[in-house]
Design a protein around this motif. Structure first.
Motif, PDB file in Angstrom:
ATOM      1  N   HIS A 151       0.826  -1.214   0.000  1.00 52.91           N
ATOM      2  CA  HIS A 151       0.000   0.000   0.000  1.00 52.91           C
ATOM      3  C   HIS A 151       0.855   1.257   0.000  1.00 52.91           C
ATOM      4  N   ARG A 153      -0.092   5.346   0.627  1.00 55.23           N
ATOM      5  CA  ARG A 153      -1.195   6.232   1.046  1.00 55.23           C
ATOM      6  C   ARG A 153      -0.626   7.643   1.113  1.00 55.23           C
ATOM      7  N   SER A 258       1.431  -2.778  -6.141  1.00 55.26           N
ATOM      8  CA  SER A 258       0.907  -2.042  -4.990  1.00 55.26           C
ATOM      9  C   SER A 258      -0.383  -1.314  -5.361  1.00 55.26           C
TER      10      SER A 258
END
Ligand SMILES: NC(=O)c1ccc[n+]([C@@H]2O[C@H](COP(=O)([O-])OP(=O)(O)OC[C@H]3O[C@@H](n4cnc5c(N)ncnc54)[C@H](O)[C@@H]3O)[C@@H](O)[C@H]2O)c1
Length: 395
Positions: A151, A153, A258
């Protein structure tokens, strides 16, 4: 240097400092600054420490006194100035985003490739790469300390146009800025996350919004009145249309699998310059917040379970990136240091004949992501692939 306002001042401070902090193979001399208003640029030259000034960037580009052109103007003049400077054999440092359109960014990248063959270097000013904690994030990822990245973010949040009476400055006009929050601050988190992970964004689904669609024209801005559809509303000041996004939010896929989320907004009330990134991998997590830029949060999942937890690393040791030239450990640095680091890397590359990064080709790739986000938003968030940058080079 062309332009002497926000980035002009930040870059000038870095040019003034870089020779004194770092031991460089060549010394930077601040030869000439350019602005359109003779009186103002004369004052800026004096205040910021430039030897001479001009009101015509073409004179600066043509000068034999000058080896490097530093472009600190709005996006609508990046391409024209950079193309002329490269053609004149000047090394170019250009502020981000590289251009207002993919077509301009392609032309600049092609010109940079041609100039490179003659030993002329070019770089785009994504300065946040040079915050030591960000550089360290990249090293942790490259060293495998996070394992497989799952991930990303990222958010870049500001609030300077929440007031609907805030005037229609150039950043709110598409023909001058290219896009709004997306290209201005979204470009930073696109570049930063790709730099840290070593992965490229391959596709996006986006929403954008312009919350305040009409704003007062800035006082005394004749050029603006000509481009905006100036109108007088109930006897109030003339207004014009906002032609860029106020906020952009998108999800993305990166080329090694990802999943990523991005948010860029100028309407995040209370958030002044909040650039936050968190990256989760199979072996750990790193988190960064520009408002605490000397710190990095690192979670190492390879430690014994009972000892696992987020570690706050104070990135001020001599062995941390860029830090050996500054102060003793714990004596923190700030926003402006990222620009000094940028100048150090640029001067070193130019003086030693190396290629500085991010290159114009890297910045073109960011431009292609911005373009994909814009197209996706226009198509009701339709999934949109990012055009490969390599194909663009052939144009
Ligand atoms: N790296 C960063 O963190 C960062 C931060 C802010 C802005 N930027 C980028 O820097 C660039 C400039 O932004 P800014 O905030 O400094 O803008 P600004 O409005 O503060 O300054 C722009 C300057 O350019 C001058 N200018 C405009 N058109 C010109 C022309 N044709 N010829 C000569 N001078 C001209 C203006 O007079 C002014 O001095 C933009 O590309 C922006 O996206 C980067």
């Amino acid at each position: 240097m062309v332009g002497y306002a926000f980035m002009g001042a930040a870059h000038s401070q870095a040019w003034r400092t870089v020779n004194r902090v770092y031991d460089l193979p060549a010394r930077a001399r601040m030869a000439m600054i350019c602005g359109r208003d003779a009186g103002k640029v004369a004052g800026a030259a004096d205040r910021l420490g430039w030897d001479a000034y001009t009101t015509d960037w073409r004179a600066l580009v043509a000068s034999d006194e000058i080896d490097v052109v530093d472009i600190c103007t709005p996006g609508d003049s990046h391409a024209e100035i950079a193309l002329a400077a490269l053609a004149a054999g000047k090394h170019v440092l250009c502020e981000k985003p590289l251009a207002n359109t993919v077509a301009e960014a392609r032309a600049m990248t092609a010109a940079a490739a041609t100039a490179r063959a003659a030993g002329v270097r070019s770089m785009c000013g994504f300065n946040y790469r040079r915050v030591p904690a960000v550089t360290m994030m990249r090293q942790l990822v490259a060293d495998g300390r996070l394992g497989v990245i799952r991930h990303v973010r990222a958010a870049y949040l500001q609030d300077w146009i929440v007031d609907p009476q805030f005037p229609l400055v150039w950043r709110l006009q598409r023909d001058r800025a290219g896009s709004g929050a997306l290209g201005d601050i979204g470009a930073h988190i696109i570049d930063l996350t790709q730099y840290v992970t070593g992965q490229r964004i391959t596709g996006v689904s986006a929403v954008t919004e312009t919350f305040v669609k009409e704003r007062p024209l800035p006082a005394g801005s004749s050029g603006l009145a000509a481009t905006a559809n100036g109108s007088v509303d109930g006897g109030g000041p003339p207004t014009g249309p906002v032609t860029v996004d106020d906020a952009a939010v998108f999800v993305a896929r990166l080329d090694e699998g990802s999943l990523a989320t991005y948010e860029a907004s100028r309407f995040a009330t209370g958030r002044k310059n909040a650039l936050r990134v968190e990256i989760n991998g199979s072996l750990g997590t790193v988190a960064f917040d520009l408002e605490r830029l000397n710190e990095l949060e690192f979670y190492d999942a390879t430690r014994p379970t009972a000892e696992q937890g987020f570690t706050r690393i104070l990135v001020t040791e001599g062995e941390h990136p860029y830090m050996s030239a500054w102060w003793p450990p714990g004596h923190i640095i700030g926003y402006e240091h990222s620009f000094t680091h940028q100048m150090r890397d640029f001067v070193e590359a130019v003086a030693t004949g190396a290629d500085p990064t991010p290159s114009f080709a890297d910045a073109l790739q960011v431009q292609l992501v911005l373009d994909a986000v814009t197209r996706s938003a226009e198509l009701g968030s339709q999934w949109t692939e990012v055009e490969p940058a390599l194909a663009a080079l052939a144009v």
